[in-house]
Write a protein that holds these residues in place. Structure first.
Motif, short mmCIF file in Angstrom:
data_model
loop_
_atom_site.label_atom_id
_atom_site.label_comp_id
_atom_site.label_asym_id
_atom_site.label_seq_id
_atom_site.Cartn_x
_atom_site.Cartn_y
_atom_site.Cartn_z
N GLU A 244 0.84 -1.20 0.00
CA GLU A 244 0.00 0.00 0.00
C GLU A 244 0.87 1.26 0.00
OE1 GLU A 244 -2.53 -0.44 3.41
OE2 GLU A 244 -3.75 -1.99 2.45
N ASN A 245 1.91 1.25 0.82
CA ASN A 245 2.81 2.38 0.89
C ASN A 245 3.51 2.61 -0.45
OD1 ASN A 245 4.33 4.50 1.98
ND2 ASN A 245 5.94 3.11 2.66
N LYS B 113 1.09 3.96 -3.03
CA LYS B 113 0.82 5.37 -2.75
C LYS B 113 1.96 6.24 -3.27
CE LYS B 113 0.03 8.66 0.93
NZ LYS B 113 0.83 9.08 2.02
N GLU C 282 2.01 9.02 -6.48
CA GLU C 282 2.39 10.42 -6.28
C GLU C 282 3.39 10.91 -7.34
OE1 GLU C 282 3.82 10.39 -2.26
OE2 GLU C 282 1.79 10.45 -1.42
#
Length: 91
Positions: free
Chosen positions: A22-23, A26, A30
């Protein structure tokens, strides 16, 4: 999951890797591509599709499938480019 201990990583590995994924997702989302870079990806995909599907011997099902999956394929290529940019930014 800051300051996670090694034994927690082992005992809760699925949760740890899920959070790490998930990190990473993300951070990749970005990454911003310029309009020119996105247009270049779309142009490249269009050229390849025309060459592979429309100029060669093709089955009508392949053409229809390509048209229906067009956005997903473009999004996938954009995401791959973002992953590459992100990876190089780490070094």
């Amino acid at each position: 999951m800051e300051n996670i201990e090694k034994k927690e990583i082992i005992s809760k590995s699925e949760l740890y890797f899920k959070k790490q994924k998930e990190n990473l997702d993300k951070r990749i989302s970005e990454v911003k591509l310029s309009e020119k870079e996105e247009q270049e990806i779309i142009k490249s995909k269009t050229t390849k599709t025309i060459r592979d599907k429309f100029l060669g011997l093709f089955k009508i099902g392949d053409v229809i499938s390509t048209i229906l999956n067009w956005n997903e394929e473009i999004d996938s290529e954009i995401k791959e480019t973002k992953k590459t940019i992100f990876t190089f930014s780490l070094f």
